[in-house]
Design a protein around this motif. Structure first.
Motif, mmCIF file in Angstrom:
data_model
loop_
_atom_site.group_PDB
_atom_site.id
_atom_site.type_symbol
_atom_site.label_atom_id
_atom_site.label_comp_id
_atom_site.label_asym_id
_atom_site.label_seq_id
_atom_site.Cartn_x
_atom_site.Cartn_y
_atom_site.Cartn_z
ATOM 1 N N ARG A 153 0.829 -1.203 0.000
ATOM 2 C CA ARG A 153 0.000 0.000 0.000
ATOM 3 C C ARG A 153 0.868 1.260 0.000
ATOM 4 N NH1 ARG A 153 -2.869 -1.272 4.051
ATOM 5 N NH2 ARG A 153 -4.666 -2.128 2.930
ATOM 6 N N LYS A 154 1.948 1.212 0.753
ATOM 7 C CA LYS A 154 2.863 2.356 0.805
ATOM 8 C C LYS A 154 3.474 2.622 -0.572
ATOM 9 C CE LYS A 154 7.106 3.924 3.065
ATOM 10 N NZ LYS A 154 8.209 3.555 4.009
ATOM 11 N N GLN A 155 3.900 1.533 -1.234
ATOM 12 C CA GLN A 155 4.488 1.679 -2.571
ATOM 13 C C GLN A 155 3.455 2.189 -3.576
ATOM 14 O OE1 GLN A 155 6.186 -2.127 -3.573
ATOM 15 N NE2 GLN A 155 7.847 -1.941 -2.070
ATOM 16 N N GLU A 156 2.212 1.744 -3.423
ATOM 17 C CA GLU A 156 1.140 2.205 -4.314
ATOM 18 C C GLU A 156 0.931 3.713 -4.181
ATOM 19 O OE1 GLU A 156 -3.674 1.550 -5.091
ATOM 20 O OE2 GLU A 156 -2.695 0.657 -3.344
ATOM 21 N N ILE A 157 0.919 4.181 -2.932
ATOM 22 C CA ILE A 157 0.732 5.621 -2.698
ATOM 23 C C ILE A 157 1.893 6.412 -3.277
ATOM 24 C CG2 ILE A 157 0.607 7.401 -0.914
ATOM 25 C CD1 ILE A 157 -0.861 5.360 0.840
ATOM 26 N N GLU A 158 3.120 5.923 -3.045
ATOM 27 C CA GLU A 158 4.303 6.633 -3.553
ATOM 28 C C GLU A 158 4.285 6.704 -5.074
ATOM 29 O OE1 GLU A 158 7.543 4.474 -1.898
ATOM 30 O OE2 GLU A 158 7.440 5.485 0.067
ATOM 31 N N LYS A 159 3.890 5.592 -5.703
ATOM 32 C CA LYS A 159 3.828 5.583 -7.177
ATOM 33 C C LYS A 159 2.766 6.538 -7.688
ATOM 34 C CE LYS A 159 3.555 2.590 -11.226
ATOM 35 N NZ LYS A 159 2.728 3.548 -11.977
ATOM 36 N N LEU A 160 1.589 6.569 -7.029
ATOM 37 C CA LEU A 160 0.523 7.488 -7.454
ATOM 38 C C LEU A 160 0.954 8.939 -7.304
ATOM 39 C CD1 LEU A 160 -2.684 5.750 -6.037
ATOM 40 C CD2 LEU A 160 -2.159 6.176 -8.446
ATOM 41 N N ILE A 161 1.672 9.240 -6.229
ATOM 42 C CA ILE A 161 2.169 10.609 -6.028
ATOM 43 C C ILE A 161 3.147 10.975 -7.137
ATOM 44 C CG2 ILE A 161 3.583 12.068 -4.533
ATOM 45 C CD1 ILE A 161 2.355 10.593 -2.136
ATOM 46 N N GLU A 162 4.057 10.043 -7.461
ATOM 47 C CA GLU A 162 5.018 10.284 -8.545
ATOM 48 C C GLU A 162 4.292 10.449 -9.883
ATOM 49 O OE1 GLU A 162 7.815 7.133 -8.598
ATOM 50 O OE2 GLU A 162 8.722 7.649 -6.657
ATOM 51 N N ASP A 163 3.314 9.573 -10.142
ATOM 52 C CA ASP A 163 2.559 9.652 -11.395
ATOM 53 C C ASP A 163 1.801 10.973 -11.494
ATOM 54 O OD1 ASP A 163 3.448 7.164 -12.055
ATOM 55 O OD2 ASP A 163 1.574 6.114 -11.599
ATOM 56 N N GLN A 164 1.197 11.391 -10.370
ATOM 57 C CA GLN A 164 0.446 12.640 -10.388
ATOM 58 C C GLN A 164 1.356 13.825 -10.696
ATOM 59 O OE1 GLN A 164 -2.850 14.409 -7.447
ATOM 60 N NE2 GLN A 164 -0.825 14.591 -6.588
ATOM 61 N N GLU A 165 2.520 13.854 -10.060
ATOM 62 C CA GLU A 165 3.465 14.950 -10.282
ATOM 63 C C GLU A 165 3.962 14.953 -11.721
ATOM 64 O OE1 GLU A 165 5.584 18.323 -9.132
ATOM 65 O OE2 GLU A 165 4.047 17.196 -8.065
ATOM 66 N N SER A 166 4.303 13.763 -12.214
ATOM 67 C CA SER A 166 4.808 13.646 -13.582
ATOM 68 C C SER A 166 3.744 14.063 -14.596
ATOM 69 C CB SER A 166 5.253 12.208 -13.847
ATOM 70 O OG SER A 166 5.603 12.030 -15.200
ATOM 71 N N MET A 167 2.500 13.589 -14.391
ATOM 72 C CA MET A 167 1.425 13.909 -15.324
ATOM 73 C C MET A 167 1.049 15.383 -15.255
ATOM 74 S SD MET A 167 -0.992 10.524 -15.029
ATOM 75 C CE MET A 167 -2.026 10.949 -16.426
ATOM 76 N N ARG A 168 1.129 15.971 -14.062
ATOM 77 C CA ARG A 168 0.820 17.394 -13.935
ATOM 78 C C ARG A 168 1.845 18.239 -14.704
ATOM 79 N NH1 ARG A 168 -0.270 18.256 -8.373
ATOM 80 N NH2 ARG A 168 1.936 18.525 -7.912
ATOM 81 N N ASN A 169 3.131 17.898 -14.534
ATOM 82 C CA ASN A 169 4.174 18.638 -15.257
ATOM 83 C C ASN A 169 4.042 18.453 -16.761
ATOM 84 O OD1 ASN A 169 5.302 19.596 -12.879
ATOM 85 N ND2 ASN A 169 6.715 17.876 -12.683
ATOM 86 N N SER A 170 3.754 17.198 -17.167
ATOM 87 C CA SER A 170 3.592 16.915 -18.593
ATOM 88 C C SER A 170 2.402 17.670 -19.169
ATOM 89 C CB SER A 170 3.413 15.410 -18.801
ATOM 90 O OG SER A 170 3.142 15.113 -20.155
ATOM 91 N N LEU A 171 1.275 17.665 -18.440
ATOM 92 C CA LEU A 171 0.076 18.361 -18.904
ATOM 93 C C LEU A 171 0.307 19.865 -18.961
ATOM 94 C CD1 LEU A 171 -2.900 18.411 -19.703
ATOM 95 C CD2 LEU A 171 -3.503 18.290 -17.279
ATOM 96 N N LEU A 172 1.015 20.395 -17.976
ATOM 97 C CA LEU A 172 1.278 21.835 -17.954
ATOM 98 C C LEU A 172 2.134 22.240 -19.150
ATOM 99 C CD1 LEU A 172 0.943 24.517 -16.493
ATOM 100 C CD2 LEU A 172 2.899 23.910 -15.043
ATOM 101 N N ASN A 173 3.198 21.485 -19.426
ATOM 102 C CA ASN A 173 4.062 21.799 -20.573
ATOM 103 C C ASN A 173 3.289 21.670 -21.886
ATOM 104 O OD1 ASN A 173 6.371 22.362 -19.060
ATOM 105 N ND2 ASN A 173 6.966 20.204 -18.972
ATOM 106 N N TRP A 174 2.437 20.646 -21.963
ATOM 107 C CA TRP A 174 1.608 20.479 -23.160
ATOM 108 C C TRP A 174 0.664 21.667 -23.324
ATOM 109 C CZ3 TRP A 174 -3.590 20.236 -24.155
ATOM 110 C CH2 TRP A 174 -3.976 19.761 -25.413
ATOM 111 N N CYS A 175 0.091 22.127 -22.223
ATOM 112 C CA CYS A 175 -0.832 23.268 -22.282
ATOM 113 C C CYS A 175 -0.123 24.546 -22.726
ATOM 114 C CB CYS A 175 -1.497 23.491 -20.923
ATOM 115 S SG CYS A 175 -2.812 22.317 -20.524
ATOM 116 N N TYR A 176 1.105 24.753 -22.236
ATOM 117 C CA TYR A 176 1.863 25.936 -22.670
ATOM 118 C C TYR A 176 2.008 25.933 -24.194
ATOM 119 C CZ TYR A 176 3.461 26.978 -17.875
ATOM 120 O OH TYR A 176 3.541 27.312 -16.544
ATOM 121 N N THR A 177 2.413 24.780 -24.730
ATOM 122 C CA THR A 177 2.629 24.668 -26.175
ATOM 123 C C THR A 177 1.313 24.787 -26.942
ATOM 124 O OG1 THR A 177 4.548 23.227 -25.824
ATOM 125 C CG2 THR A 177 3.539 23.190 -28.001
#
Length: 374
Positions: free
Chosen positions: A260-284
């Motif tokens: 469960r701990k690893q699942e939470i850590e992965k979701l946090i990493e995925d959320q951060e990565s997807m947020r940065n990716s979406l933000l950069n995509w939105c800028y472009t």
């Protein structure tokens, strides 16, 4: 940065440079706080009057869609920047501030050849923006899915003790598990704690005396352990429920905890990565949609000016950004400079005129529509 602009075309009777000088002089004398710029439109392919009329019917609807897409991406950028703790950035288009791109607009001949039919240019813009809009929906859905999963887990971690995950509150040493004994976890309303402590030993026959221990409390509930014989567990659950105590199903498992701990850590990493990716995509993508929108506006101004003033194309196109208090004054200046023989014909419908070809609420003896950047 101004957030609201007018794009206007005025009929030219003698020369565009002379009309431009008169407009600059009038604005300078009567509304000096109004920025004024040329809006340079190339000589586009006119086509037939029927094709222009047919195109005019679609222009307003298409403009509404493109403008909405631009604003949607901008709002998404603002939301993502806020979540990322980023100070609101100054958006750019082709490397320059948004308002500078508008006020210094240059037609992109490589992307939109001027010899192409106007409908082909408009359709190409619409298809391109529609694809970006579809991509945005997919990317937001994927990002929100990860956020929802993480929020659901966080609610279990921080919600009421009646529903939250207890794994981070119950330690292995709090539990007794043997061939005959089991430790249950009871959720007790805070106002019933005395009742619990005075009654749990007698709810059933095989409860270990003084085995209940308070592990945690929140604003509504407290969780207590109670140890008893395994064979009496179901009976105890029933008796506890009758008195308003909830016995939670719980089994400590170190592997489950780690998973469960690893699942939470992965979701946090995925959320951060997807947020940065979406933000950069939105800028472009914001830049792509905005450039498409401005080229669309140029086509719209060109076609409506031809329909309004006739052939050959002879009009001055400009961008203005009057303050609210100067709007009436600037409208008056533009109307006086229009000096069009069909000015009366183009008055508002309630005054007996035809109204605006572009469908704008305000109608004038010149072509005009508003660009809202936010």
């Amino acid at each position: 940065m101004a957030t609201r602009y007018w794009i206007v075309s005025l009929p030219v009777k003698s020369s565009a440079s002379s009309l431009w000088s008169r407009l600059q002089e009038s604005i300078s004398k009567n509304s000096f706080d109004t920025p004024l710029y040329r809006f340079n439109i190339p000589n586009l392919r006119v086509g037939t009057l029927d094709s222009l009329l047919a195109l005019s019917d679609d222009l307003l609807k298409a403009n509404t869609f493109i403008e909405a897409c631009s604003h949607k991406i901008r709002r998404q950028i603002e939301d993502l920047e806020k979540l990322s703790g980023i100070l609101s950035s100054s958006l750019t288009v082709d490397g320059v501030p948004v308002d500078s791109y508008l006020t210094k607009f240059v037609w992109d001949e490589a992307k939109y050849p001027t010899m192409s039919p106007l409908k082909e240019i408009v359709d190409g813009i619409h298809v391109h923006v529609a694809k970006i809009d579809d991509d945005l929906k997919i990317r937001i859905a994927e990002y929100n899915n990860v956020r929802s999963q993480l929020n659901a887990i966080n609610r279990k971690q921080t919600g009421s003790l009646a529903v939250r995950d207890l794994s981070n509150l119950v330690k292995p040493e709090d539990l007794v598990t043997s061939e005959h004994l089991i430790t249950l976890i009871a959720v007790v309303p805070k106002y019933s704690q005395k009742d619990w402590l005075s009654s749990y030993e007698t709810l059933t026959t095989y409860v270990v005396p003084r085995s209940s221990k308070n592990l945690h409390e929140d604003n509504e509930y407290a969780i207590y352990t109670v140890t008893l014989f395994i064979r009496d567990a179901d009976n105890f659950r029933t008796k506890a429920r009758e008195k308003g105590f909830q016995v939670r199903d719980f089994e400590y498992n170190s592997e489950t905890q780690e998973s469960r701990k690893q699942e939470i850590e992965k979701l946090i990493e995925d959320q951060e990565s997807m947020r940065n990716s979406l933000l950069n995509w939105c800028y472009t993508s914001y830049g792509e949609v905005f450039t498409s929108w401005m080229h669309f506006c140029a086509v719209r101004l060109f076609s409506e000016s031809i329909l309004r003033y006739g052939l050959p194309p002879s009009f001055l196109s400009v961008v203005l950004s009057p303050s609210v208090k100067s709007e009436k004054k600037v409208r008056s200046i533009l109307e006086n400079l229009s000096d069009s023989s069909n000015s009366t014909f183009w008055k508002a419908e309630e005054d007996g005129g035809m109204g605006s070809l572009g469908g704008d609420t305000d109608t004038h003896p010149y072509v005009s529509f508003t660009i809202n950047l936010i």
